[in-house]
Design a protein around this motif. Structure first.
Motif, PDB file in Angstrom:
ATOM      1  N   UNK A 115       0.792  -1.236   0.000  1.00 47.91           N
ATOM      2  CA  UNK A 115       0.000   0.000   0.000  1.00 47.91           C
ATOM      3  C   UNK A 115       0.816   1.274   0.000  1.00 47.91           C
ATOM      4  N   UNK A 116       2.143   1.166  -0.153  1.00 47.05           N
ATOM      5  CA  UNK A 116       2.994   2.361  -0.110  1.00 47.05           C
ATOM      6  C   UNK A 116       2.696   3.291  -1.283  1.00 47.05           C
ATOM      7  N   UNK A 117       2.895   4.587  -1.029  1.00 42.49           N
ATOM      8  CA  UNK A 117       2.670   5.604  -2.076  1.00 42.49           C
ATOM      9  C   UNK A 117       4.021   5.936  -2.722  1.00 42.49           C
ATOM     10  N   UNK A 140      -0.778   4.434   4.776  1.00 42.59           N
ATOM     11  CA  UNK A 140      -1.032   3.283   5.657  1.00 42.59           C
ATOM     12  C   UNK A 140      -0.638   1.991   4.954  1.00 42.59           C
ATOM     13  N   UNK A 141       0.131   1.147   5.637  1.00 41.75           N
ATOM     14  CA  UNK A 141       0.585  -0.107   5.027  1.00 41.75           C
ATOM     15  C   UNK A 141      -0.239  -1.267   5.549  1.00 41.75           C
ATOM     16  N   UNK A 159       2.760  -2.229   9.790  1.00 44.89           N
ATOM     17  CA  UNK A 159       1.599  -2.369   8.902  1.00 44.89           C
ATOM     18  C   UNK A 159       0.417  -2.941   9.676  1.00 44.89           C
ATOM     19  N   UNK A 160      -0.743  -2.891   9.047  1.00 47.80           N
ATOM     20  CA  UNK A 160      -1.908  -3.519   9.640  1.00 47.80           C
ATOM     21  C   UNK A 160      -2.007  -4.939   9.107  1.00 47.80           C
ATOM     22  N   UNK A 216       3.294  -9.917  12.707  1.00 47.37           N
ATOM     23  CA  UNK A 216       1.941  -9.349  12.833  1.00 47.37           C
ATOM     24  C   UNK A 216       2.107  -7.882  13.213  1.00 47.37           C
ATOM     25  N   UNK A 217       1.670  -7.024  12.329  1.00 46.49           N
ATOM     26  CA  UNK A 217       1.876  -5.584  12.510  1.00 46.49           C
ATOM     27  C   UNK A 217       1.128  -5.059  13.716  1.00 46.49           C
ATOM     28  N   UNK A 218       1.586  -3.913  14.214  1.00 50.44           N
ATOM     29  CA  UNK A 218       0.883  -3.359  15.373  1.00 50.44           C
ATOM     30  C   UNK A 218       1.666  -2.267  16.061  1.00 50.44           C
TER      31      UNK A 218
END
Ligand code: S3P
Length: 439
Positions: A278-280, A303-304, A331-332, A375-377
């Motif tokens: 999802x990177x820009x 937001x990743x 990331x999420x 696991x992102x967080x």
């Protein structure tokens, strides 16, 4: 350089501005090696004045090659031709640099003199049979330790023969070592790789006029042709740009443009992976020099989300995983990497070392034999260790942008191997980072 250098990064901040990271490490090594065995002069610009490429340069001087510079990234190499290298007076010390050791092993296997290759503690632990076995099959005589590590003693042999070799691991260093030996071998050398890896050696050989055929995962050349000196412009290193791609992605309000970055498609896996998360990121190709595409990369925060990393991208992003693990931790959702056991035999065991540090920072990570599950967080502050691995140190530095407290990183001295000036460039971009010499 101090083995005890540490970084301290204060949380907060964002990255911005137009940055040019130093020259590409892989291309800088090859420029010195191929320029040295070419005929006539080779002029290099954008050369990486980091410890690894400087180790290659010093070794080439010890082998009798006159090289002027580096001065502001410029070198003039007075090529001696394929058969003009001379025995070094002493052992060739290649420091921390796996690329130098493996490529020199191939280049020196077919010389009419003996050589001995050594390195620092990390390099002397890294596997070398992956190069010495195929070189032995070509007729070379190279001794390793019983564990298959350096010191490597290369004895002269009466000649090498070409080989048709299927690489068991996807490694550009092994492929390049065999191709360099192939320049000195009778007949044809054919290398087939299990997955596409960086092809700078092939592109530079062709650029300096050496006949070489590349198609898909196979490359072939005949020994005994000639290289003609020329001009080599080294692009900025996408592996160094990677820290800023990740830092700008995770720190909200960031926007960075990385100038003149090498965009060789065998190196751009990090961009693909971050975009999938999802990177820009916008890539703007600008030119192609010496067979290497170059361009600017713009990256803004976004937001990743976690992804399953496609295995075919692994060799195309092999050096960027420490930075990508930081992105995954921010990331999420879950990121899963498999098929990356090679990470365990880099400058450090990058799976174990990153997992250890990420856990200290509160991340939920599960190291796997050939990868990792993250696991992102988000991350908290803490004290982590880079174990002398440059890319680990710089990756944790970027984590400092978003951590909830300061991050102290021990074992950072080797950052100079690939990225001299990292602390000042990162500070200029907005990272609150201090470097200090501990005990
Ligand atoms: C390199 C190849 C890769 C990479 C290393 C540089 C090169 O190593 O990790 O930093 O310049 O050929 P492997 O060949 O071991 O994959």
């Amino acid at each position: 350089m101090s083995a005890a250098r540490q970084f301290t990064v204060q949380p907060g901040g964002r990255l911005s501005g137009e940055l040019r990271v130093p020259g590409d490490k892989s291309i800088s090594h090859r420029a010195v090696m191929l320029g040295a065995i070419a005929e006539g002069e080779t002029r290099v610009s954008g050369f990486l004045e980091g410890d690894d490429a400087m180790a290659t340069l010093a070794a080439m001087r010890a082998l009798g090659v006159t090289i002027e510079g580096p001065e502001d990234g410029r070198l003039t190499i007075h090529g001696v031709g394929l058969h003009g290298l001379r025995a070094s007076d002493g052992r060739l010390d290649l420091g921390n640099s796996g690329t130098s050791m493996r490529l020199f092993c191939g280049l020196l296997a077919g010389q009419r003199f003996a050589s001995e290759l050594i390195g620092d503690q990390s390099l002397m632990r890294r596997p070398m049979r992956r190069v010495t076995d195929p070189l032995a099959a070509m007729g070379a005589s190279i001794q390793t330790t019983e564990a298959g590590t350096a010191p490597l003693s290369i004895e002269p042999v009466s000649g090498l023969r070409g080989i048709n070799y299927n690489l068991p691991v996807a490694s550009a260093q092994v492929k390049s070592a065999i191709l360099l030996a192939g320049l000195y071998a009778d007949g044809e050398t054919v290398v087939t790789e299990p997955a596409v890896t960086r092809d700078h050696t092939e592109r530079m050989l062709a650029g300096l006029g050496y006949p070489i055929e590349q198609s898909g995962r196979r490359v072939r050349l005949h020994g005994g042709e000639r290289l003609q000196g020329g001009v080599i412009d080294v692009p900025a290193d996408i592996s160094s740009a990677a820290f800023f791609l990740v830092g700008s992605s995770i720190a909200s309000g960031s926007n960075v443009v990385l100038k003149d970055v090498g965009l060789n498609p065998t190196r751009t896996g990090v961009v693909d992976i971050l975009q999938r998360m999802g990177a820009a990121i916008t890539v703007r190709p600008t030119q192609s020099r010496g067979g290497e595409p170059i361009g600017d990369i713009e990256v803004a925060s976004a937001p990743l989300k976690g992804i399953e990393i496609p295995t075919e991208l692994v060799p195309l992003a092999i050096d960027e995983f420490p930075a990508l693990f930081i992105a995954a931790a921010c990331a999420e959702g879950e990121t899963l990497l498999r098929g990356a056991e090679e990470l365990r035999v880099k400058e450090s065991d990058r799976i174990a070392v990153m997992a250890e540090g990420l856990r200290v920072l509160g991340a939920d990570v599960e190291p796997l034999p050939d990868g990792i599950r993250i696991r992102g967080g988000g991350l908290q502050g803490g004290r982590v260790h880079a174990y002398g691995d440059h890319r680990i140190a710089m990756s944790f530095a970027m984590a400092g942008l978003v951590a909830q407290g300061p991050i102290h990183i021990d074992g950072c001295a080797e950052v100079d191997t690939s990225f001299p000036g990292f602390v000042s460039l990162a500070s200029q971009a907005g990272l609150d980072i201090q470097s200090s010499e501990g005990q």
